[in-house]
Write an enzyme that holds these catalytic residues in place. Structure first.
Site, PDB file in Angstrom:
ATOM      1  N   ARG A  87      12.480  -0.461  -9.421  1.00 47.73           N
ATOM      2  CA  ARG A  87      11.617  -0.820 -10.559  1.00 47.73           C
ATOM      3  C   ARG A  87      12.222  -0.238 -11.833  1.00 47.73           C
ATOM      4  NH1 ARG A  87       5.670   0.843  -9.494  1.00 47.73           N
ATOM      5  NH2 ARG A  87       5.772  -0.893  -8.014  1.00 47.73           N
ATOM      6  N   ARG A 156       3.954   6.827 -15.382  1.00 53.83           N
ATOM      7  CA  ARG A 156       4.797   5.637 -15.151  1.00 53.83           C
ATOM      8  C   ARG A 156       5.143   4.953 -16.482  1.00 53.83           C
ATOM      9  NH1 ARG A 156       3.681   3.608  -9.761  1.00 53.83           N
ATOM     10  NH2 ARG A 156       3.438   5.416  -8.421  1.00 53.83           N
ATOM     11  N   LYS A 221       0.141   9.237  -8.953  1.00 52.07           N
ATOM     12  CA  LYS A 221       0.652   8.447 -10.065  1.00 52.07           C
ATOM     13  C   LYS A 221      -0.278   8.549 -11.276  1.00 52.07           C
ATOM     14  CE  LYS A 221       0.391   4.666  -7.466  1.00 52.07           C
ATOM     15  NZ  LYS A 221       0.309   3.262  -6.983  1.00 52.07           N
ATOM     16  N   LYS A 223      -0.995   6.469 -15.162  1.00 54.09           N
ATOM     17  CA  LYS A 223      -0.629   5.268 -15.910  1.00 54.09           C
ATOM     18  C   LYS A 223      -1.263   5.264 -17.303  1.00 54.09           C
ATOM     19  CE  LYS A 223      -0.146   2.543 -11.694  1.00 54.09           C
ATOM     20  NZ  LYS A 223      -0.607   1.362 -10.932  1.00 54.09           N
ATOM     21  N   CYS A 444      -0.091 -10.168  -6.975  1.00 54.56           N
ATOM     22  CA  CYS A 444       0.855  -9.090  -6.678  1.00 54.56           C
ATOM     23  C   CYS A 444       1.980  -9.667  -5.833  1.00 54.56           C
ATOM     24  CB  CYS A 444       0.158  -7.956  -5.946  1.00 54.56           C
ATOM     25  SG  CYS A 444      -0.263  -8.400  -4.243  1.00 54.56           S
ATOM     26  N   CYS A 450       6.400  -6.091   0.476  1.00 54.10           N
ATOM     27  CA  CYS A 450       5.484  -4.956   0.367  1.00 54.10           C
ATOM     28  C   CYS A 450       5.044  -4.475   1.756  1.00 54.10           C
ATOM     29  CB  CYS A 450       4.257  -5.339  -0.461  1.00 54.10           C
ATOM     30  SG  CYS A 450       3.111  -3.951  -0.561  1.00 54.10           S
ATOM     31  N   CYS A 489      -3.649  -6.855  -0.556  1.00 53.05           N
ATOM     32  CA  CYS A 489      -4.383  -5.728   0.044  1.00 53.05           C
ATOM     33  C   CYS A 489      -5.259  -5.122  -1.043  1.00 53.05           C
ATOM     34  CB  CYS A 489      -3.415  -4.707   0.649  1.00 53.05           C
ATOM     35  SG  CYS A 489      -2.814  -3.469  -0.514  1.00 53.05           S
ATOM     36  N   CYS A 493      -2.762  -4.181  -7.057  1.00 52.84           N
ATOM     37  CA  CYS A 493      -1.607  -4.259  -7.964  1.00 52.84           C
ATOM     38  C   CYS A 493      -1.683  -5.422  -8.950  1.00 52.84           C
ATOM     39  CB  CYS A 493      -0.325  -4.346  -7.158  1.00 52.84           C
ATOM     40  SG  CYS A 493      -0.089  -2.923  -6.080  1.00 52.84           S
TER      41      CYS A 493
HETATM   42 FE1  SRM Z   1       1.143  -1.328  -7.085  1.00 55.59          FE
HETATM   43  C1  SRM Z   1       1.726   0.416  -4.264  1.00 55.59           C
HETATM   44  C2  SRM Z   1       3.677  -3.400  -6.406  1.00 55.59           C
HETATM   45  C3  SRM Z   1       0.918  -2.559 -10.217  1.00 55.59           C
HETATM   46  C4  SRM Z   1      -2.009   0.020  -7.379  1.00 55.59           C
HETATM   47  N1  SRM Z   1       2.502  -1.417  -5.615  1.00 55.59           N
HETATM   48  C5  SRM Z   1       2.606  -0.577  -4.549  1.00 55.59           C
HETATM   49  C6  SRM Z   1       3.889  -0.850  -3.761  1.00 55.59           C
HETATM   50  C7  SRM Z   1       4.969   0.009  -4.320  1.00 55.59           C
HETATM   51  C8  SRM Z   1       3.755  -0.744  -2.222  1.00 55.59           C
HETATM   52  C9  SRM Z   1       4.080   0.574  -1.582  1.00 55.59           C
HETATM   53  O1  SRM Z   1       3.588   1.636  -2.010  1.00 55.59           O
HETATM   54  O2  SRM Z   1       4.822   0.550  -0.599  1.00 55.59           O
HETATM   55  C10 SRM Z   1       4.101  -2.352  -4.132  1.00 55.59           C
HETATM   56  C11 SRM Z   1       5.533  -2.873  -4.038  1.00 55.59           C
HETATM   57  C12 SRM Z   1       5.538  -4.329  -3.681  1.00 55.59           C
HETATM   58  C13 SRM Z   1       6.853  -4.966  -3.824  1.00 55.59           C
HETATM   59  O3  SRM Z   1       7.420  -5.406  -2.782  1.00 55.59           O
HETATM   60  O4  SRM Z   1       7.358  -5.098  -4.926  1.00 55.59           O
HETATM   61  C14 SRM Z   1       3.421  -2.410  -5.476  1.00 55.59           C
HETATM   62  N2  SRM Z   1       2.203  -2.641  -8.158  1.00 55.59           N
HETATM   63  C15 SRM Z   1       3.163  -3.466  -7.664  1.00 55.59           C
HETATM   64  C16 SRM Z   1       3.584  -4.488  -8.686  1.00 55.59           C
HETATM   65  C17 SRM Z   1       5.072  -4.833  -8.621  1.00 55.59           C
HETATM   66  C18 SRM Z   1       2.738  -5.752  -8.517  1.00 55.59           C
HETATM   67  C19 SRM Z   1       3.224  -6.971  -9.243  1.00 55.59           C
HETATM   68  O5  SRM Z   1       3.302  -8.005  -8.589  1.00 55.59           O
HETATM   69  O6  SRM Z   1       3.513  -6.915 -10.424  1.00 55.59           O
HETATM   70  C20 SRM Z   1       3.137  -3.769  -9.970  1.00 55.59           C
HETATM   71  C21 SRM Z   1       4.204  -2.877 -10.533  1.00 55.59           C
HETATM   72  C22 SRM Z   1       3.768  -2.236 -11.805  1.00 55.59           C
HETATM   73  C23 SRM Z   1       4.833  -1.433 -12.497  1.00 55.59           C
HETATM   74  O7  SRM Z   1       5.729  -2.036 -13.081  1.00 55.59           O
HETATM   75  O8  SRM Z   1       4.729  -0.209 -12.493  1.00 55.59           O
HETATM   76  C24 SRM Z   1       1.993  -2.910  -9.439  1.00 55.59           C
HETATM   77  N3  SRM Z   1      -0.259  -1.208  -8.579  1.00 55.59           N
HETATM   78  C25 SRM Z   1      -0.198  -1.890  -9.744  1.00 55.59           C
HETATM   79  C26 SRM Z   1      -1.481  -1.861 -10.383  1.00 55.59           C
HETATM   80  C27 SRM Z   1      -1.857  -2.578 -11.681  1.00 55.59           C
HETATM   81  C28 SRM Z   1      -1.720  -1.702 -12.877  1.00 55.59           C
HETATM   82  O9  SRM Z   1      -1.371  -0.522 -12.773  1.00 55.59           O
HETATM   83  O10 SRM Z   1      -1.981  -2.207 -13.958  1.00 55.59           O
HETATM   84  C29 SRM Z   1      -2.332  -1.137  -9.565  1.00 55.59           C
HETATM   85  C30 SRM Z   1      -3.854  -0.914  -9.777  1.00 55.59           C
HETATM   86  C31 SRM Z   1      -4.158   0.071 -10.820  1.00 55.59           C
HETATM   87  C32 SRM Z   1      -4.182   1.455 -10.272  1.00 55.59           C
HETATM   88  O11 SRM Z   1      -3.138   2.091 -10.219  1.00 55.59           O
HETATM   89  O12 SRM Z   1      -5.263   1.882  -9.843  1.00 55.59           O
HETATM   90  C33 SRM Z   1      -1.541  -0.724  -8.432  1.00 55.59           C
HETATM   91  N4  SRM Z   1       0.066   0.043  -6.038  1.00 55.59           N
HETATM   92  C34 SRM Z   1      -1.225   0.408  -6.289  1.00 55.59           C
HETATM   93  C35 SRM Z   1      -1.666   1.279  -5.248  1.00 55.59           C
HETATM   94  C36 SRM Z   1      -3.064   1.942  -5.143  1.00 55.59           C
HETATM   95  C37 SRM Z   1      -3.119   3.201  -5.929  1.00 55.59           C
HETATM   96  C38 SRM Z   1      -4.429   3.927  -5.767  1.00 55.59           C
HETATM   97  O13 SRM Z   1      -4.758   4.724  -6.630  1.00 55.59           O
HETATM   98  O14 SRM Z   1      -5.107   3.737  -4.777  1.00 55.59           O
HETATM   99  C39 SRM Z   1      -0.596   1.397  -4.333  1.00 55.59           C
HETATM  100  C40 SRM Z   1      -0.568   2.219  -3.026  1.00 55.59           C
HETATM  101  C41 SRM Z   1      -0.353   3.671  -3.264  1.00 55.59           C
HETATM  102  O15 SRM Z   1      -0.046   4.129  -4.357  1.00 55.59           O
HETATM  103  O16 SRM Z   1      -0.512   4.401  -2.284  1.00 55.59           O
HETATM  104  C42 SRM Z   1       0.478   0.596  -4.858  1.00 55.59           C
HETATM  105 FE1  SF4 Z   2       1.401  -4.633  -1.857  1.00 56.49          FE
HETATM  106 FE2  SF4 Z   2      -1.224  -4.375  -1.829  1.00 56.49          FE
HETATM  107 FE3  SF4 Z   2       0.108  -3.905  -4.071  1.00 56.49          FE
HETATM  108 FE4  SF4 Z   2      -0.102  -6.361  -3.197  1.00 56.49          FE
HETATM  109  S1  SF4 Z   2      -1.821  -5.055  -3.839  1.00 56.49           S
HETATM  110  S2  SF4 Z   2       1.796  -5.393  -3.901  1.00 56.49           S
HETATM  111  S3  SF4 Z   2      -0.074  -6.114  -1.013  1.00 56.49           S
HETATM  112  S4  SF4 Z   2       0.266  -2.711  -2.231  1.00 56.49           S
END
Ligand code: SRM
Ligand code: SF4
Length: 590
Positions: A87, A156, A221, A223, A444, A450, A489, A493
């Site tokens: 990323r 981030r 994390k 943000k 997402c 993922c 899930c 994201c």
């Molecule tokens: Fe996310 C984990 C993709 C924005 C909440 N996110 C992941 C992972 C890295 C999976 C992993 O941990 O193994 C995903 C990688 C998938 C892949 O194959 O690329 C992933 N998140 C993404 C992206 C790429 C989605 C997209 O299609 O754009 C976004 C990348 C953002 C960036 O450039 O930094 C992305 N993730 C978000 C957002 C939206 C936001 O921040 O505006 C959220 C919800 C907001 C938040 O943080 O509460 C988000 N991602 C999560 C979570 C749950 C965190 C939590 O507090 O519970 C995880 C899982 C974790 O951290 O354990 C996660």
């Molecule tokens: Fe993966 Fe769940 Fe985030 Fe989608 S919402 S990219 S399935 S961790």
């Protein structure tokens, strides 16, 4: 302005509860080095150890495997098809055409031939093989971009309204965004040592330190976003910390920022102690105070966040548990001054404004719709090729939006015909003619990369939108804007809990359907029906869409309509959201 860990206020963790495993890993990692180099050199496997995988996240790198191949490889007794996601941090979403061209080429030579624009204004490469990882990250750095702190328990990528040159106000918010991003970047030399090289010595050989983070970084994390009303395109209420630009009466001079804290979306199915939460408005600060305020809010979370349970470690839980009044007092104690009262502001929408927008300085900006932010060439549309050609001709810059779209920005009047011609040549001028539903849809990544996905998301979105478009068109709503978001899930994201129609994967082909978020991103949606099979979605939502067309009041948004007519109740507290989440809300339209 930097602070060392405040030992007077560190005693956050009840002695009885052991620290989460990652805390030990961070502490023993020697500022994020751990065994990364050892694992990269190990040619006996295409993967890395789990512990190293936790540390590479801080370097913006995720270990993944191709889930489409998992079962077959297991049956054949072979190793998983490991690869890496990287990323790339892009503060405020701004990059140059030259950087675009470099990333475009690296996608082909080092990754899976695609570029992904994320929901947080960053780039992602998928499918980097271990043998290519070092040279990919090294090349990203040579293009003056990096992956440091794009993931991990740190601040981030800092997001910002992506149209900074639209006015001086926008330009100033970008400067503030970059100042916050720079100040909160980890200071470890490990990143440069491992991926860039030649950076092992600093003047005088000073011992390494992390002045803001300390050696165990944050509990989880963190943000930060900066919004410019009336646009809430950065989805401010979903983030740990947000700054809302407040202008003077002329609308041109930046007075300062309202501060929001404690937003976050991730939750787990069936775990009521996890929930999405809308951020609170904490107070107001002047422009010259912003970086200090960001640091003191981050260090308050550093010292009080729950380091025993990673599912309870985000700032939203610290604030939910201790209260926003306590939080503000603690932040003010650290600042040594009081925050001001929040100033009035109003958001009207979260989505992007497509097509050409003229800036005050004579340049223009073209926002292009990209489904799910995935840039690749297909038989029907050579999107990647088209954007490379535009990058080669473009003299301004690019802005990645928080809705996974792209702005061809800062186009001078004499360059506009060139950009228009390239858009036409590659049929991209038609992209923005998509339906109101498509233009406001987001997904997402989910499968196949993922590791946490329970269901499809990006690969299913086009079909889902097409199916619902049929209903929308039949109801005469083709151009009506309704926000639709899907994730594979409940981690959230694609920010599905802030969509008027949200889909959250439960199992292959099954989704929880949420309704009723506010169009401007200020209210969460709530569960309408659990575990809906893909093929039942149109039958479930079609009648509501048709009724909306007939019975909405003037200007009424879909999210408001489904609440007024009783399909769902408005969310109240976070607990309220979750109590209902596992029990389908009654379908009782009035
Ligand atoms: Fe996310 C984990 C993709 C924005 C909440 N996110 C992941 C992972 C890295 C999976 C992993 O941990 O193994 C995903 C990688 C998938 C892949 O194959 O690329 C992933 N998140 C993404 C992206 C790429 C989605 C997209 O299609 O754009 C976004 C990348 C953002 C960036 O450039 O930094 C992305 N993730 C978000 C957002 C939206 C936001 O921040 O505006 C959220 C919800 C907001 C938040 O943080 O509460 C988000 N991602 C999560 C979570 C749950 C965190 C939590 O507090 O519970 C995880 C899982 C974790 O951290 O354990 C996660
Ligand atoms: Fe993966 Fe769940 Fe985030 Fe989608 S919402 S990219 S399935 S961790």
């Amino acid at each position: 302005m930097s602070s060392t860990p405040d030992t007077a206020t560190v005693p956050t963790t009840p002695a009885a509860k052991p620290l989460a495993k990652n805390e030990g890993l961070k502490a023993a990692s020697n500022f994020l080095r751990g065994n990364i180099l050892r694992d990269l050199a190990d040619q006996s496997t295409g993967g890395i150890t789990d512990d190293t995988g936790q540390l590479t996240k801080f370097h913006g790198i995720y270990a993944q495997d191709d889930r489409d191949l998992r079962n077959q490889l297991r049956r054949e007794g072979k190793e998983k098809a490991f690869s890496f996601m990287a990323r790339i941090r892009v503060p405020g979403g701004v990059c140059t055409p030259a950087q675009w061209v470099t990333l475009d080429a690296l996608a082909d030579t080092h990754a899976n031939g695609t570029l992904k624009l994320t929901t947080r204004q960053a780039f992602q490469f998928h499918g980097i093989l271990k043998g290519n990882l070092w040279s990919a990250i090294n090349a990203v750095n040579r293009a003056l971009l990096d992956t440091l702190a794009a993931c991990g328990d740190v601040n981030r990528n800092v997001m910002c309204n992506p149209n900074p040159e639209q006015s001086e106000l926008h330009a100033e918010t970008l400067r503030v965004t970059k100042a916050i991003a720079d100040h909160l970047l980890p200071r470890t030399r490990a990143y440069h040592e491992i991926w860039v090289g030649g950076d092992t010595l600093v003047a005088g050989g000073e011992p390494e330190s992390e002045p803001v983070y300390g050696e165990t970084y944050l509990p989880r994390k963190f943000k930060i976003v900066v919004a410019v009303p009336p646009s809430n395109d950065v989805d401010i209420y979903a983030h740990d910390l947000g700054f809302i630009a407040i202008a003077d009466a002329s609308g041109k001079k930046l007075l300062g920022f309202n501060i929001t804290v404690g937003g976050g979306l991730g939750m787990s199915h069936n775990q009521v102690e996890t929930f999405p939460r809308i951020a609170d408005v904490l107070g107001f600060c002047r422009v010259d105070q912003v970086v200090d305020v960001a640091e003191k809010i981050l260090t308050t979370q550093r010292d009080f966040g729950d380091r025993t349970d990673r599912k309870h470690a985000r700032l939203k839980y610290t604030i939910e548990d201790r209260g926003v009044v306590w939080f503000r007092a603690e932040v003010e104690r650290r600042l040594g001054y009081q925050l001001g009262s929040p100033r009035p502001f109003a958001f009207t929408h979260m989505g992007d404004r497509y097509g050409w927008v003229d800036g005050e300085n004579g340049t223009s900006h073209y926002t292009l719709f990209l489904m799910s932010g995935r840039i690749k060439d297909t038989a029907e549309l050579k999107l990647k090729t088209a954007l490379r050609e535009i990058a080669l001709a473009h003299k301004g810059d690019f802005r990645l939006t928080a809705n996974q779209n792209l702005i061809i920005a800062s186009v001078r009047p004499e360059e506009r015909p060139v950009i228009d011609a390239l858009l036409r040549k590659h049929k991209l001028d038609r992209a923005n003619d998509a339906s109101g539903l498509a233009l406001n849809a987001m997904s997402c990544v989910a499968l196949p990369t993922c590791g946490l996905a329970l269901a499809e998301s990006e690969r299913y979105l086009p079909e889902l939108v097409a199916n619902l478009e049929t209903e929308m068109e039949a109801a005469g709503l083709r151009h009506d804007e309704i926000t639709l978001r899907i994730t594979g899930c409940p981690n959230g994201c694609g920010r599905p809990y802030l969509a008027e129609i949200g889909f959250v994967g439960r199992a292959p082909g099954k989704y929880n359907v949420y309704l009723g978020a506010a169009f401007n991103g200020s209210r969460l949606n709530i569960l309408y029906k659990a575990s809906v099979v893909e093929t039942d979605i149109v039958a479930l939502l079609g009648p509501i869409i048709r009724r909306y067309a007939l019975e909405r009041t003037k200007g009424e948004r879909f999210g408001d309509f489904v609440i007024r007519t009783g399909y769902v109740k408005a969310t109240g507290t976070p607990a309220d959201f979750h109590d209902k989440a596992e029990k389908p809300a009654p379908v009782a339209p009035v």
